[in-house]
Design a protein around this motif. Sequence first.
Motif, short mmCIF file in Angstrom:
data_model
loop_
_atom_site.label_atom_id
_atom_site.label_comp_id
_atom_site.label_asym_id
_atom_site.label_seq_id
_atom_site.Cartn_x
_atom_site.Cartn_y
_atom_site.Cartn_z
N ARG A 188 1.06 1.52 -6.60
CA ARG A 188 1.17 1.41 -8.06
C ARG A 188 1.43 2.77 -8.67
O ARG A 188 2.12 2.91 -9.66
CB ARG A 188 -0.09 0.81 -8.65
CG ARG A 188 -0.26 -0.68 -8.34
CD ARG A 188 -1.55 -1.19 -8.91
NE ARG A 188 -2.67 -0.39 -8.40
CZ ARG A 188 -3.92 -0.49 -8.82
NH1 ARG A 188 -4.21 -1.33 -9.78
NH2 ARG A 188 -4.88 0.26 -8.31
N LYS A 189 0.80 3.80 -8.11
CA LYS A 189 1.05 5.18 -8.55
C LYS A 189 0.86 6.08 -7.34
O LYS A 189 0.20 5.67 -6.37
CB LYS A 189 0.11 5.58 -9.69
CG LYS A 189 -1.36 5.44 -9.36
CD LYS A 189 -2.18 5.76 -10.59
CE LYS A 189 -3.66 5.46 -10.43
NZ LYS A 189 -4.37 6.11 -9.34
N VAL A 190 1.39 7.28 -7.42
CA VAL A 190 1.30 8.19 -6.28
C VAL A 190 -0.18 8.41 -5.92
O VAL A 190 -1.01 8.64 -6.80
CB VAL A 190 1.97 9.55 -6.61
CG1 VAL A 190 1.72 10.56 -5.49
CG2 VAL A 190 3.46 9.34 -6.82
N GLY A 191 -0.48 8.28 -4.65
CA GLY A 191 -1.86 8.51 -4.18
C GLY A 191 -2.67 7.25 -4.04
O GLY A 191 -3.79 7.28 -3.54
N ASP A 192 -2.11 6.13 -4.49
CA ASP A 192 -2.87 4.87 -4.42
C ASP A 192 -2.79 4.28 -3.01
O ASP A 192 -1.91 4.60 -2.22
CB ASP A 192 -2.27 3.87 -5.43
CG ASP A 192 -3.17 2.68 -5.68
OD1 ASP A 192 -4.35 2.70 -5.24
OD2 ASP A 192 -2.71 1.72 -6.33
N PHE A 193 -3.74 3.40 -2.73
CA PHE A 193 -3.64 2.60 -1.50
C PHE A 193 -2.44 1.66 -1.63
O PHE A 193 -1.97 1.37 -2.73
CB PHE A 193 -4.92 1.79 -1.30
CG PHE A 193 -6.06 2.59 -0.73
CD1 PHE A 193 -6.16 2.78 0.64
CD2 PHE A 193 -7.01 3.15 -1.57
CE1 PHE A 193 -7.22 3.52 1.18
CE2 PHE A 193 -8.06 3.90 -1.03
CZ PHE A 193 -8.17 4.08 0.33
N ALA A 194 -2.00 1.13 -0.49
CA ALA A 194 -0.78 0.32 -0.47
C ALA A 194 -0.96 -1.03 -1.17
O ALA A 194 -1.95 -1.71 -0.94
CB ALA A 194 -0.36 0.08 0.98
N THR A 195 0.01 -1.37 -2.00
CA THR A 195 0.15 -2.77 -2.41
C THR A 195 0.69 -3.51 -1.20
O THR A 195 0.19 -4.56 -0.81
CB THR A 195 1.13 -2.89 -3.60
OG1 THR A 195 0.61 -2.14 -4.69
CG2 THR A 195 1.37 -4.34 -4.01
N VAL A 196 1.69 -2.92 -0.58
CA VAL A 196 2.25 -3.41 0.68
C VAL A 196 2.76 -2.18 1.45
O VAL A 196 3.35 -1.28 0.86
CB VAL A 196 3.46 -4.35 0.45
CG1 VAL A 196 4.13 -4.72 1.78
CG2 VAL A 196 3.06 -5.60 -0.30
N GLY A 197 2.53 -2.16 2.75
CA GLY A 197 3.14 -1.15 3.60
C GLY A 197 3.77 -1.84 4.81
O GLY A 197 3.22 -2.84 5.30
N VAL A 198 4.90 -1.32 5.26
CA VAL A 198 5.54 -1.88 6.46
C VAL A 198 5.92 -0.72 7.39
O VAL A 198 6.62 0.20 6.98
CB VAL A 198 6.80 -2.71 6.11
CG1 VAL A 198 7.50 -3.18 7.39
CG2 VAL A 198 6.44 -3.91 5.25
N ALA A 199 5.42 -0.80 8.63
CA ALA A 199 5.78 0.19 9.66
C ALA A 199 6.75 -0.47 10.62
O ALA A 199 6.51 -1.59 11.08
CB ALA A 199 4.52 0.62 10.41
N VAL A 200 7.85 0.22 10.90
CA VAL A 200 8.78 -0.30 11.91
C VAL A 200 9.08 0.79 12.93
O VAL A 200 9.12 1.97 12.60
CB VAL A 200 10.12 -0.82 11.31
CG1 VAL A 200 9.90 -1.92 10.32
CG2 VAL A 200 10.94 0.29 10.69
N HIS A 201 9.24 0.35 14.16
CA HIS A 201 9.67 1.26 15.22
C HIS A 201 10.55 0.48 16.18
O HIS A 201 10.25 -0.67 16.52
CB HIS A 201 8.48 1.85 15.99
CG HIS A 201 8.94 2.58 17.21
ND1 HIS A 201 9.47 3.84 17.13
CD2 HIS A 201 9.05 2.20 18.51
CE1 HIS A 201 9.86 4.21 18.33
NE2 HIS A 201 9.62 3.24 19.18
N VAL A 202 11.64 1.11 16.64
CA VAL A 202 12.51 0.45 17.61
C VAL A 202 12.91 1.46 18.69
O VAL A 202 13.34 2.57 18.38
CB VAL A 202 13.81 -0.10 16.93
CG1 VAL A 202 14.71 -0.76 17.97
CG2 VAL A 202 13.47 -1.09 15.83
N SER A 203 12.74 1.07 19.96
CA SER A 203 13.30 1.83 21.08
C SER A 203 14.49 1.04 21.62
O SER A 203 14.39 -0.19 21.79
CB SER A 203 12.27 2.01 22.19
OG SER A 203 11.24 2.86 21.77
N PHE A 204 15.59 1.74 21.89
CA PHE A 204 16.81 1.07 22.36
C PHE A 204 17.05 1.35 23.83
O PHE A 204 16.67 2.41 24.35
CB PHE A 204 18.03 1.59 21.58
CG PHE A 204 18.02 1.28 20.12
CD1 PHE A 204 18.53 0.08 19.64
CD2 PHE A 204 17.49 2.18 19.20
CE1 PHE A 204 18.52 -0.21 18.28
CE2 PHE A 204 17.47 1.91 17.85
CZ PHE A 204 17.99 0.70 17.38
#
Length: 287
Positions: A188-204
């Motif tokens: 909602r503002k800088v420094g806040d906890f996540a409303t939503v967070g998404v982590a992605v990682h891909v190895s090819f």
Amino acid sequence: MYPASFDYVAPTTLDEALAVLDEHGEEAKVLAGGQSLIPLMKLRFAAPRVIVDINGIAELDQLEERGGSLHIGTLVRHKACERSELLRTRYGTLGDAAPMISDPIVRNRGTVGGSLAHADPQGDWGSAMLAMHAEVDVRSSSGSRTIPIDEFFQGPFTTALEPTEILTAVRIPDPGARSGGTYLKLERKVGDFATVGVAVHVSFANGSVDRAGIALTGVGPLNLRAEAAEQALNGRALDDAAIAEAARLAADAAQPRTDIRGTEEYKRNVVRVFTERGLRKVAEKAR
Ligand SMILES: Cc1cc2nc3c(=O)[nH]c(=O)nc-3n(C[C@H](O)[C@H](O)[C@H](O)COP(=O)(O)OP(=O)(O)OC[C@H]3O[C@@H](n4cnc5c(N)ncnc54)[C@H](O)[C@@H]3O)c2cc1C
């Protein structure tokens, strides 16, 4: 409010710290950065009789590649991760997550291990570590064990750690030369906890996805692995169709609740959009 009174010990070796935990069991609490524990004590949600300050144990503060994996000692601060060239270049999911954690004051003191041990469903490291398929190293006076990150988180603010154990490090497997990842966070503002967070990682490998990692913050009772979305990518080219399918499956995996940060529907849609955006970034980099 002031915390309830407690005894304070500051051992300089792991063995000493473990001996204190052995002696006091559930009455003792490990103190790392104090960014979650101290507020809880001030609110009297926690009232440990003994505080075991582990900040003087130098061996717990190492960040380096070691024996085929990235070793992040439990005391490594969020700030050290933010500044790490190694994370920015080789472990993009972690490098992108670090500066998103709260504000500079919290990042200067808060630790990676403390964040994982605290197991806040809105903690950003939890999802980043799930996406990277990390393992957690734990010690007690009777020995050591390694816990896969999926088994480490057991519920909101609940982990597989026993009261007599100390999390010593988190280890991330080498992602390989052809790999990439990112962390996207809506706040909602800088420094806040996540409303939503998404982590992605891909190895090819050979132009296809060899191993994908997708994990979600703030949309469930704990950091969630979007397993079906990962499986939908494995063995495929990271093209538009694969990305759209994974994003839809990640949104399905979310368990959001309507609250002051947004409605269930809104958060689920953010998961879809962020998964797609994160995977597109990885695909562009791979090209
Ligand atoms: C204002 C504010 C905003 C924040 N915003 C965010 C945010 O946006 N994203 C985010 O991810 N986090 C956020 N945090 C939490 C922050 O990341 C903390 O650093 C983290 O949750 C706890 O780490 P710590 O080192 O301070 O642990 P502490 O507070 O010292 O400990 C937390 C818990 O973990 C246990 N513990 C700590 N280390 C160990 C260990 N090695 N072994 C066993 N048990 C251990 C302690 O006993 C305690 O129960 C925020 C905190 C504050 C105060």
